[in-house]
Design a protein around this motif. Structure first.
Motif, PDB file in Angstrom:
ATOM      1  N   GLY A 147      10.192  -1.080  -3.333  1.00 27.28           N
ATOM      2  CA  GLY A 147       8.654  -0.791  -3.066  1.00 27.28           C
ATOM      3  C   GLY A 147       8.004   0.334  -3.827  1.00 27.28           C
ATOM      4  O   GLY A 147       7.163   0.953  -3.441  1.00 27.28           O
ATOM      5  N   VAL A 148       8.499   0.514  -5.035  1.00 19.94           N
ATOM      6  CA  VAL A 148       7.640   1.613  -6.050  1.00 19.94           C
ATOM      7  C   VAL A 148       6.749   0.745  -6.595  1.00 19.94           C
ATOM      8  O   VAL A 148       6.394   0.587  -7.837  1.00 19.94           O
ATOM      9  CB  VAL A 148       8.887   1.902  -7.211  1.00 19.94           C
ATOM     10  CG1 VAL A 148       8.218   3.068  -8.012  1.00 19.94           C
ATOM     11  CG2 VAL A 148      10.066   2.317  -6.568  1.00 19.94           C
ATOM     12  N   GLU A 149       5.467   0.690  -5.862  1.00 22.15           N
ATOM     13  CA  GLU A 149       4.337   0.066  -6.268  1.00 22.15           C
ATOM     14  C   GLU A 149       3.291   0.906  -5.665  1.00 22.15           C
ATOM     15  O   GLU A 149       3.210   1.667  -4.760  1.00 22.15           O
ATOM     16  CB  GLU A 149       4.346  -1.370  -5.472  1.00 22.15           C
ATOM     17  CG  GLU A 149       4.424  -1.217  -4.113  1.00 22.15           C
ATOM     18  CD  GLU A 149       5.378  -2.476  -3.447  1.00 22.15           C
ATOM     19  OE1 GLU A 149       4.789  -3.178  -2.406  1.00 22.15           O
ATOM     20  OE2 GLU A 149       6.162  -2.773  -3.901  1.00 22.15           O
ATOM     21  N   THR A 150       1.756   0.236  -5.943  1.00 17.66           N
ATOM     22  CA  THR A 150       0.709   0.919  -5.569  1.00 17.66           C
ATOM     23  C   THR A 150       0.370   1.102  -4.171  1.00 17.66           C
ATOM     24  O   THR A 150       0.863   0.074  -3.711  1.00 17.66           O
ATOM     25  CB  THR A 150      -0.584   0.381  -6.314  1.00 17.66           C
ATOM     26  OG1 THR A 150      -0.513  -1.073  -6.210  1.00 17.66           O
ATOM     27  CG2 THR A 150      -0.427   0.662  -7.920  1.00 17.66           C
ATOM     28  N   SER A 186       9.758  -3.658  -7.453  1.00 17.07           N
ATOM     29  CA  SER A 186       8.401  -3.266  -6.588  1.00 17.07           C
ATOM     30  C   SER A 186       7.945  -4.900  -6.132  1.00 17.07           C
ATOM     31  O   SER A 186       8.588  -6.191  -7.001  1.00 17.07           O
ATOM     32  CB  SER A 186       7.414  -2.907  -7.671  1.00 17.07           C
ATOM     33  OG  SER A 186       6.992  -3.331  -8.933  1.00 17.07           O
ATOM     34  N   ARG A 190       2.323  -7.416  -0.963  1.00 19.75           N
ATOM     35  CA  ARG A 190       2.738  -6.944   0.210  1.00 19.75           C
ATOM     36  C   ARG A 190       1.670  -6.900   1.385  1.00 19.75           C
ATOM     37  O   ARG A 190       0.502  -6.414   0.960  1.00 19.75           O
ATOM     38  CB  ARG A 190       3.332  -5.499  -0.030  1.00 19.75           C
ATOM     39  CG  ARG A 190       4.164  -5.027   1.157  1.00 19.75           C
ATOM     40  CD  ARG A 190       4.590  -3.499   0.927  1.00 19.75           C
ATOM     41  NE  ARG A 190       5.524  -3.389  -0.141  1.00 19.75           N
ATOM     42  CZ  ARG A 190       6.997  -3.625  -0.080  1.00 19.75           C
ATOM     43  NH1 ARG A 190       7.394  -3.930   1.309  1.00 19.75           N
ATOM     44  NH2 ARG A 190       7.641  -3.706  -1.023  1.00 19.75           N
ATOM     45  N   ARG A 195      -0.311  -6.188  -5.533  1.00 16.07           N
ATOM     46  CA  ARG A 195       0.259  -4.817  -5.955  1.00 16.07           C
ATOM     47  C   ARG A 195       0.898  -4.707  -7.199  1.00 16.07           C
ATOM     48  O   ARG A 195       1.164  -5.785  -7.885  1.00 16.07           O
ATOM     49  CB  ARG A 195       1.390  -4.465  -4.891  1.00 16.07           C
ATOM     50  CG  ARG A 195       1.298  -4.367  -3.424  1.00 16.07           C
ATOM     51  CD  ARG A 195       0.270  -3.322  -3.148  1.00 16.07           C
ATOM     52  NE  ARG A 195       0.173  -3.078  -1.641  1.00 16.07           N
ATOM     53  CZ  ARG A 195       0.587  -2.550  -0.741  1.00 16.07           C
ATOM     54  NH1 ARG A 195       1.345  -1.691  -1.184  1.00 16.07           N
ATOM     55  NH2 ARG A 195       0.324  -2.488   0.540  1.00 16.07           N
ATOM     56  N   GLN A 196       0.741  -3.494  -7.847  1.00 18.08           N
ATOM     57  CA  GLN A 196       1.178  -3.482  -9.030  1.00 18.08           C
ATOM     58  C   GLN A 196       2.330  -2.171  -9.311  1.00 18.08           C
ATOM     59  O   GLN A 196       2.363  -1.408  -8.143  1.00 18.08           O
ATOM     60  CB  GLN A 196       0.133  -2.936 -10.062  1.00 18.08           C
ATOM     61  CG  GLN A 196      -1.084  -3.767 -10.229  1.00 18.08           C
ATOM     62  CD  GLN A 196      -2.154  -3.394 -11.238  1.00 18.08           C
ATOM     63  OE1 GLN A 196      -2.218  -2.111 -11.277  1.00 18.08           O
ATOM     64  NE2 GLN A 196      -2.697  -4.490 -11.870  1.00 18.08           N
ATOM     65  N   ARG A 197       2.943  -2.304 -10.383  1.00 17.44           N
ATOM     66  CA  ARG A 197       4.209  -1.384 -10.195  1.00 17.44           C
ATOM     67  C   ARG A 197       3.554   0.026 -10.270  1.00 17.44           C
ATOM     68  O   ARG A 197       2.451   0.354 -10.988  1.00 17.44           O
ATOM     69  CB  ARG A 197       5.091  -1.408 -11.469  1.00 17.44           C
ATOM     70  CG  ARG A 197       6.191  -0.439 -11.741  1.00 17.44           C
ATOM     71  CD  ARG A 197       7.168  -1.029 -12.775  1.00 17.44           C
ATOM     72  NE  ARG A 197       6.420  -0.563 -14.115  1.00 17.44           N
ATOM     73  CZ  ARG A 197       7.301  -0.514 -15.071  1.00 17.44           C
ATOM     74  NH1 ARG A 197       8.182  -1.059 -15.201  1.00 17.44           N
ATOM     75  NH2 ARG A 197       6.523   0.039 -16.177  1.00 17.44           N
ATOM     76  N   SER A 198       4.078   0.948  -9.688  1.00 19.15           N
ATOM     77  CA  SER A 198       3.466   2.581  -9.540  1.00 19.15           C
ATOM     78  C   SER A 198       3.457   2.973 -10.820  1.00 19.15           C
ATOM     79  O   SER A 198       4.270   3.149 -11.875  1.00 19.15           O
ATOM     80  CB  SER A 198       4.583   3.321  -8.726  1.00 19.15           C
ATOM     81  OG  SER A 198       4.049   4.728  -8.818  1.00 19.15           O
TER      82      SER A 198
END
Length: 301
Positions: A147-150, A186, A190, A195-198
């Motif tokens: 879940g390393v996402e925006t 990510s 969701r 979403r995008q990668r953080s």
């Protein structure tokens, strides 16, 4: 597996269980009776307070034990039994800690717990799922950051500069729990949203990374008298890694004298380590795997 929030961590546990992957559950996880006892003892400022708790628990004989056996089983009696068992486990661990650290405080007890795992939770099979916060002081050979996402990393509630800086620090803590391999994943969507990668991982170097030697300026700072025996050098490197993961001083893990004894005797079992160093059995059991790995690395060179 580590996640930023409890919600994501819970969804990971559900997905893993649905796929037949066993989940490792810690008896000292947040919210458990063991964790609550440790939180309370962590505020102890003296060894006397810890010792008093341990002896109060272990020296008391419950006069109603025989009556309890004949009492109908209820939710209340189950909770009481779990609390007593938690107190016994923690008290036993406290006495083991005080054996190695006679003047230890509550804060040092918690650091010792992180480095030695006195409740043997790391020996269980399965995947351990925690939040970034709960992973502090822990270490694994492989860590998956999920879940390393925006919206999650940094968390959407972090709107100010200070809050976003804290989110970056928290990600750093989570990422450095991996000893050998770190996997970052990510989601593209969701909760129905894209979403995008953080952006906090934009600077990460992904792929197989070769170890980089310390700069010459740093190597010059190594004090004279540093160990030259290959076994002692390898053990010192192991001690530094383990202490850094547990956020404690390396000497709190084992002393320089004990490290030299380990290098000289090369123990392979818990009993041999106890005999060589005088460490407690729980501490020795927690350290032996790392010590054997370090010694094996020397033999393979």
């Amino acid at each position: 597996m580590l996640a930023r929030t409890n919600v994501v961590a819970d969804s990971l546990r559900t997905a893993l269980q649905a796929s037949g992957v066993p989940i490792r559950r810690r008896i000292d996880a947040p919210g458990t009776p063991v964790a609550r006892l440790l939180d309370d003892l962590g505020r102890a400022t003296s060894a006397a307070r810890l010792r008093s708790f341990a002896h109060d628990v272990l020296d008391v004989v419950d006069p109603t034990a025989s009556e309890t056996a004949a009492t109908p089983h209820t939710a209340s009696t189950t909770r009481d039994a779990r609390q007593r068992e938690a107190e016994r486990l923690v008290a036993t661990a406290v006495l083991e800690f005080l054996r190695d650290h006679p003047e230890g405080t509550g804060a040092e007890l918690l650091s010792w717990r992180n480095s030695t795992d006195p409740f043997a939770t790391r020996d269980a099979s399965g995947v351990e799922v925690l939040t970034f916060h709960a992973a502090k002081g822990r270490e694994w050979h492989t860590v998956v950051l999920a879940g390393v996402e925006t919206g999650l990393v940094p968390h959407r509630s972090a709107t100010g500069l200070a809050a976003r800086a804290e989110e970056a620090r928290l990600l750093y803590v989570a990422a450095t729990r991996a000893r050998d391999r770190l996997i970052v994943i990510s989601a593209a969507r969701r909760g129905g949203y894209a979403r995008q990668r953080s952006p906090l991982v934009d600077g990460f170097a992904f792929g197989d990374i070769d170890a980089v030697p310390a700069p010459r300026e740093i190597r010059r700072l190594v004090p004279r008298g540093a160990p030259t025996d290959p076994a002692e050098v390898a053990l010192e490197a192991w001690r530094q890694r383990a202490a850094r993961a547990a956020a404690i001083d390396p000497a709190a893990l084992c002393s320089d004298r004990q490290l030299r004894e380990i290098a000289a005797t090369k123990p392979r079992t818990v009993a041999e380590l106890v005999a060589a160093t005088g460490l407690g059995t729980i501490t020795a059991a927690a350290l032996i795997d790392g010590i054997v790995d370090a010694l094996d690395d020397v033999e393979r060179v």
